[in-house]
Design a protein around this motif. Structure first.
Motif, PDB file in Angstrom:
ATOM      1  N   ALA A 161       0.801  -1.416  -0.121  1.00 32.37           N
ATOM      2  CA  ALA A 161       0.044  -0.088   0.011  1.00 32.37           C
ATOM      3  C   ALA A 161       0.946   1.174   0.127  1.00 32.37           C
ATOM      4  CB  ALA A 161      -0.840   0.237   1.401  1.00 32.37           C
ATOM      5  N   ALA A 162       1.909   1.308   0.819  1.00 30.38           N
ATOM      6  CA  ALA A 162       2.855   2.411   1.023  1.00 30.38           C
ATOM      7  C   ALA A 162       3.448   2.673  -0.524  1.00 30.38           C
ATOM      8  CB  ALA A 162       3.909   2.157   1.915  1.00 30.38           C
ATOM      9  N   ALA A 163       3.833   1.564  -1.182  1.00 28.24           N
ATOM     10  CA  ALA A 163       4.431   1.718  -2.491  1.00 28.24           C
ATOM     11  C   ALA A 163       3.555   2.504  -3.558  1.00 28.24           C
ATOM     12  CB  ALA A 163       4.993   0.379  -3.043  1.00 28.24           C
ATOM     13  N   LEU A 164       2.344   2.206  -3.525  1.00 33.61           N
ATOM     14  CA  LEU A 164       1.533   2.590  -4.466  1.00 33.61           C
ATOM     15  C   LEU A 164       1.086   3.835  -3.845  1.00 33.61           C
ATOM     16  CD1 LEU A 164      -0.724  -0.557  -4.901  1.00 33.61           C
ATOM     17  CD2 LEU A 164       0.920   0.499  -6.477  1.00 33.61           C
ATOM     18  N   GLY A 165       1.080   4.336  -2.646  1.00 30.10           N
ATOM     19  CA  GLY A 165       0.663   5.614  -2.022  1.00 30.10           C
ATOM     20  C   GLY A 165      -1.020   5.644  -1.716  1.00 30.10           C
ATOM     21  N   VAL A 166      -1.308   4.424  -1.167  1.00 28.14           N
ATOM     22  CA  VAL A 166      -2.725   4.285  -0.941  1.00 28.14           C
ATOM     23  C   VAL A 166      -2.843   3.635   0.674  1.00 28.14           C
ATOM     24  CG1 VAL A 166      -3.671   4.145  -3.246  1.00 28.14           C
ATOM     25  CG2 VAL A 166      -2.892   1.867  -2.045  1.00 28.14           C
ATOM     26  N   SER A 167      -4.003   3.684   1.193  1.00 19.94           N
ATOM     27  CA  SER A 167      -4.090   2.783   2.497  1.00 19.94           C
ATOM     28  C   SER A 167      -4.398   1.522   2.205  1.00 19.94           C
ATOM     29  CB  SER A 167      -5.335   3.514   3.126  1.00 19.94           C
ATOM     30  OG  SER A 167      -6.594   3.240   2.419  1.00 19.94           O
TER      31      SER A 167
ATOM     32  N   ARG B 264      -9.273  -1.876  -4.245  1.00 28.17           N
ATOM     33  CA  ARG B 264      -9.022  -1.549  -5.682  1.00 28.17           C
ATOM     34  C   ARG B 264      -8.412  -2.939  -6.132  1.00 28.17           C
ATOM     35  NH1 ARG B 264      -6.103   4.219  -5.944  1.00 28.17           N
ATOM     36  NH2 ARG B 264      -7.861   5.447  -5.499  1.00 28.17           N
ATOM     37  N   PHE B 265      -7.609  -3.915  -5.256  1.00 28.47           N
ATOM     38  CA  PHE B 265      -7.111  -5.048  -5.832  1.00 28.47           C
ATOM     39  C   PHE B 265      -7.620  -6.125  -5.417  1.00 28.47           C
ATOM     40  CE2 PHE B 265      -4.147  -1.571  -6.299  1.00 28.47           C
ATOM     41  CZ  PHE B 265      -3.445  -1.953  -7.529  1.00 28.47           C
ATOM     42  N   ALA B 266      -9.012  -6.173  -5.187  1.00 29.60           N
ATOM     43  CA  ALA B 266      -9.911  -7.493  -4.714  1.00 29.60           C
ATOM     44  C   ALA B 266      -9.832  -8.226  -6.009  1.00 29.60           C
ATOM     45  CB  ALA B 266     -11.096  -6.953  -4.345  1.00 29.60           C
TER      46      ALA B 266
END
Length: 247
Positions: free
Chosen positions: A27-33, A40-42
């Motif tokens: 999540a940190a690498a993508l800049g999302v929580s 989003r990636f379910a």
């Protein structure tokens, strides 16, 4: 460009999960929580994106004649469905809280076979694909569409190989029955429609544009109408790599 970046991002997330990278790091690498990452990636959401990408990659079936060679599907068009299927299955497996071995056990497949399914090395039967999908509680309908597209692409590649073999047999047979004329003689008999180097290439099983193949066949007493569907199918597929003779 945006679509390609999206697919690359999906693949990177899949690889990170396969490497058991902590969700927080992804999540940190993508800049999302982490919550946004989960949504989003379910697995089901990713499957729908892959299905949409598959439709964009393959498009509707179109019947082009021999003169429309520039519109023939490329190698990537026939490989893309299988790659998307493997990506979708991988996302389903790695998106669960179970290990790969646990999923394999629940689906009744060997863990090593499951690994090859996810890497795209093996094209599984629908029975095994469905069992893996259900073991991951995935969208069976979407995965079925991806699997069917991959199987159709496999058949297209196989048909291209058979067409090439039949075409080469036809050309060599015509050449033999015509008394095995040299490339220079073929060029002269065809009134220049088949150059000597093109005749040499065809006899070496190197495909040439349809006007050249048609003239080659007619010059040797064959029927271009018989060769045309073989050439058309063979032209759709990439030529197999030629192995250099060992020293």
């Amino acid at each position: 460009m945006e679509r390609d970046v999206g697919l690359m991002r999906d693949a990177l997330v899949q690889q990170a999960r396969a490497a058991r990278t902590p969700t927080a790091q992804i999540a940190a690498a993508l800049g999302v929580s982490t919550g946004t990452l989960a949504r989003r990636f379910a697995p089901a959401r990713l499957s729908r994106r892959l299905a949409a990408a598959l439709h964009a990659a393959t498009g509707p079936a179109t019947d082009f004649g021999p003169t429309s060679a520039s519109h023939s599907p490329s190698a990537s068009a026939t490989e893309e469905p299988g790659r998307l299927l493997a990506m979708a299955l991988g996302e389903l497996v790695y998106g669960t809280s179970f290990s790969g071995r646990a999923i394999a056990r629940r689906a009744g497949v060997d863990p090593s076979y499951l690994s090859r399914m996810l890497s795209g090395e093996r094209r599984p039967s629908w029975e095994k694909t469905e069992r893996v999908t259900r073991a991951c509680q995935g969208d069976v309908e979407t995965i079925r569409a991806l699997w069917e597209a991959a199987v159709r692409a496999d058949s297209t590649r196989a048909a291209g190989g058979e067409a090439r073999a039949t075409l080469w047999g036809l050309l060599r047979g015509l050449h033999l029955s015509a008394g095995r004329p040299s490339p220079q003689v073929i060029e002269r008999r065809s009134a220049g429609r088949v150059r000597g180097d093109d005749a040499t290439a065809l006899l070496r099983r190197e495909l040439r544009p349809w006007p050249v193949v048609s003239a080659f066949v007619a010059t040797l007493g064959g029927s271009p109408a018989e060769a045309m569907p073989l050439w058309s199918e063979a032209e759709r597929q990439p030529a197999p790599e030629r192995k250099e003779p060992s020293a």
